[in-house]
Design a protein around this motif. Structure first.
Motif, PDB file in Angstrom:
ATOM      1  N   GLN A 288     -35.196 -89.899  -5.867  1.00 63.10           N
ATOM      2  CA  GLN A 288     -35.024 -90.550  -7.084  1.00 63.10           C
ATOM      3  C   GLN A 288     -34.175 -89.753  -7.921  1.00 63.10           C
ATOM      4  O   GLN A 288     -33.164 -90.151  -8.506  1.00 63.10           O
ATOM      5  CB  GLN A 288     -36.226 -91.171  -7.860  1.00 63.10           C
ATOM      6  CG  GLN A 288     -36.846 -92.127  -6.915  1.00 63.10           C
ATOM      7  CD  GLN A 288     -38.356 -92.647  -7.555  1.00 63.10           C
ATOM      8  OE1 GLN A 288     -38.937 -91.923  -8.445  1.00 63.10           O
ATOM      9  NE2 GLN A 288     -38.669 -93.856  -7.478  1.00 63.10           N
TER      10      GLN A 288
ATOM     11  N   ILE B 142     -40.694 -88.797  -3.088  1.00 61.21           N
ATOM     12  CA  ILE B 142     -40.200 -89.663  -3.736  1.00 61.21           C
ATOM     13  C   ILE B 142     -39.408 -89.302  -5.139  1.00 61.21           C
ATOM     14  O   ILE B 142     -38.279 -89.962  -5.471  1.00 61.21           O
ATOM     15  CB  ILE B 142     -41.036 -90.845  -4.159  1.00 61.21           C
ATOM     16  CG1 ILE B 142     -41.716 -91.460  -2.630  1.00 61.21           C
ATOM     17  CG2 ILE B 142     -40.776 -91.861  -5.350  1.00 61.21           C
ATOM     18  CD1 ILE B 142     -43.193 -92.046  -3.072  1.00 61.21           C
ATOM     19  N   ASP B 143     -39.997 -88.409  -5.667  1.00 61.66           N
ATOM     20  CA  ASP B 143     -39.342 -87.813  -6.997  1.00 61.66           C
ATOM     21  C   ASP B 143     -38.219 -87.267  -6.448  1.00 61.66           C
ATOM     22  O   ASP B 143     -36.991 -87.552  -7.312  1.00 61.66           O
ATOM     23  CB  ASP B 143     -40.212 -86.775  -7.677  1.00 61.66           C
ATOM     24  CG  ASP B 143     -41.446 -87.501  -8.293  1.00 61.66           C
ATOM     25  OD1 ASP B 143     -41.454 -88.686  -8.465  1.00 61.66           O
ATOM     26  OD2 ASP B 143     -42.475 -86.736  -8.533  1.00 61.66           O
TER      27      ASP B 143
ATOM     28  N   MET C 119     -35.778 -97.604  -1.519  1.00 64.64           N
ATOM     29  CA  MET C 119     -34.344 -96.861  -1.790  1.00 64.64           C
ATOM     30  C   MET C 119     -33.449 -96.880  -0.498  1.00 64.64           C
ATOM     31  O   MET C 119     -33.784 -96.963   0.432  1.00 64.64           O
ATOM     32  CB  MET C 119     -35.107 -95.343  -1.572  1.00 64.64           C
ATOM     33  CG  MET C 119     -36.063 -95.024  -2.687  1.00 64.64           C
ATOM     34  SD  MET C 119     -36.583 -93.203  -2.708  1.00 64.64           S
ATOM     35  CE  MET C 119     -37.734 -93.164  -3.953  1.00 64.64           C
TER      36      MET C 119
ATOM     37  N   PRO D  50     -42.353 -97.038  -2.921  1.00 65.81           N
ATOM     38  CA  PRO D  50     -40.736 -96.810  -3.567  1.00 65.81           C
ATOM     39  C   PRO D  50     -40.028 -96.423  -2.366  1.00 65.81           C
ATOM     40  O   PRO D  50     -38.761 -96.902  -2.462  1.00 65.81           O
ATOM     41  CB  PRO D  50     -40.985 -95.683  -4.585  1.00 65.81           C
ATOM     42  CG  PRO D  50     -42.224 -95.756  -5.133  1.00 65.81           C
ATOM     43  CD  PRO D  50     -43.204 -96.103  -3.796  1.00 65.81           C
TER      44      PRO D  50
END
Length: 322
Positions: free
Chosen positions: A248, A244-245, A274, A270
């Motif tokens: 992002q 996820i990091d 996206m 999340p």
């Protein structure tokens, strides 16, 4: 006297009828834990999938000789414990290979060409003029595909990539795959080299202590910023928080995911909001034809194991040598 078997996942009618000809069949709802455990205690075998069967659940199941999972993966079982107990575990490794490889390529194409995102864009009435760079994707053909785990499914993906899309195939595997090297020009490299060179990184390893979080923050950072990660193996092979990091932050371009650390995935994840993620509900083998073939194979595996005639699809062959 017929063997008694527990069926803990719905089966096609013809497969269920065939099993009833071979054995005494007890249907159990696996979500009703106590009833499921009680049924296992009086069973010679069981067939199903997706449900975690722990050592505690089969304590006292003195008749149990065989378990058959309707899947290629067997991380729902403690294989070492089953082997100690002399219980044969069988799986269905061949019948789902091609369907799962199709799913892998669907994810690659969808993520690269932004299929899901742009279909939603059109459906929302936003297509008012010709598309521009804001809607462009990236090519798949001619790119470099890195396959982590070149077994049956990985080999089928390599075949599609090399022969169908003229892709350069790299692979990281514990052992060499001479057939893939000869037929598809695949080249074996270390994992770090694969991550650095591949435009698409495809994970096809089983889940084990060695592969859990095999792809984390350091590995994602090693990938190209234009790279796309595809995971149709097992969710925990990837550190989801790190993914996820990375998505992002633009560490990698996109991801195509059929599996997640927790399934079903939480509605507030999340990953689901996206634009650069294609998320599927673990459909790797989910076609009518393949799921039927898997159920029939698993049923035949179970009866063969109970009769002592099964020679293939056995996870823990040590039991037979014991």
């Amino acid at each position: 006297m017929k063997s008694r078997i527990v069926v803990y996942k719905p089966l096609p009618e013809d497969v269920f009828a065939w099993l009833r000809e071979q054995a005494e069949v007890i249907e159990v709802d696996a979500s009703k834990h106590d009833a499921f455990v009680a049924a296992l205690k009086d069973a010679d075998g069981a067939i199903g999938s997706t449900v975690q069967i722990t050592p505690a659940m089969i304590d006292g199941a003195s008749r149990l000789k065989a378990l058959s999972t309707i899947s290629v993966g067997y991380d729902a079982f403690d294989v070492a414990d089953l082997t100690r107990r002399g219980i044969v575990l069988t799986h269905t490794p061949d019948v789902l290979t091609e369907s799962t490889a199709d799913t892998v390529f669907a994810l690659m194409l969808a993520a690269a060409r932004r299929v899901v995102e742009l279909a939603g864009w059109v459906g929302a009435g936003k297509w008012s003029q010709g598309v521009g760079p804001e809607q462009f994707g990236v090519d798949v053909h001619g790119k470099t595909l890195g396959i982590v785990g070149l077994g049956r499914i990985g080999g089928a993906v390599a075949r599609r990539a090399a022969l169908g899309f003229n892709m350069n195939v790299l692979y990281a595997n514990r052992s060499a795959n001479p057939e893939a090297e000869r037929q598809y020009g695949a080249r074996r490299v270390e994992l770090n080299a694969l991550l650095e060179q591949a435009d698409f990184v495809c994970l096809q390893v089983p889940l084990s202590n060695e592969t859990r979080h095999l792809i984390g923050a350091p590995q994602l950072k090693a990938m190209k910023k234009t790279a796309i990660l595809i995971n149709a193996a097992r969710g925990p092979v990837v550190d989801e928080a790190a993914l996820i990091d990375a998505l992002q932050a633009g560490t990698i371009l996109a991801a195509g995911l059929d599996v997640f650390e927790q399934e079903p995935i939480a509605a507030d994840s999340p990953l689901l909001t996206m634009r650069n993620v294609v998320a599927l509900p673990h459909i790797g083998s989910a076609t009518h034809e393949t799921r039927h073939a898997m159920a029939r194979c698993a049923a035949e595996n179970l009866i063969g194991a109970l009769n002592g005639t099964l020679a293939r699809n056995i996870v823990n062959r040590e039991v037979l040598r014991g």
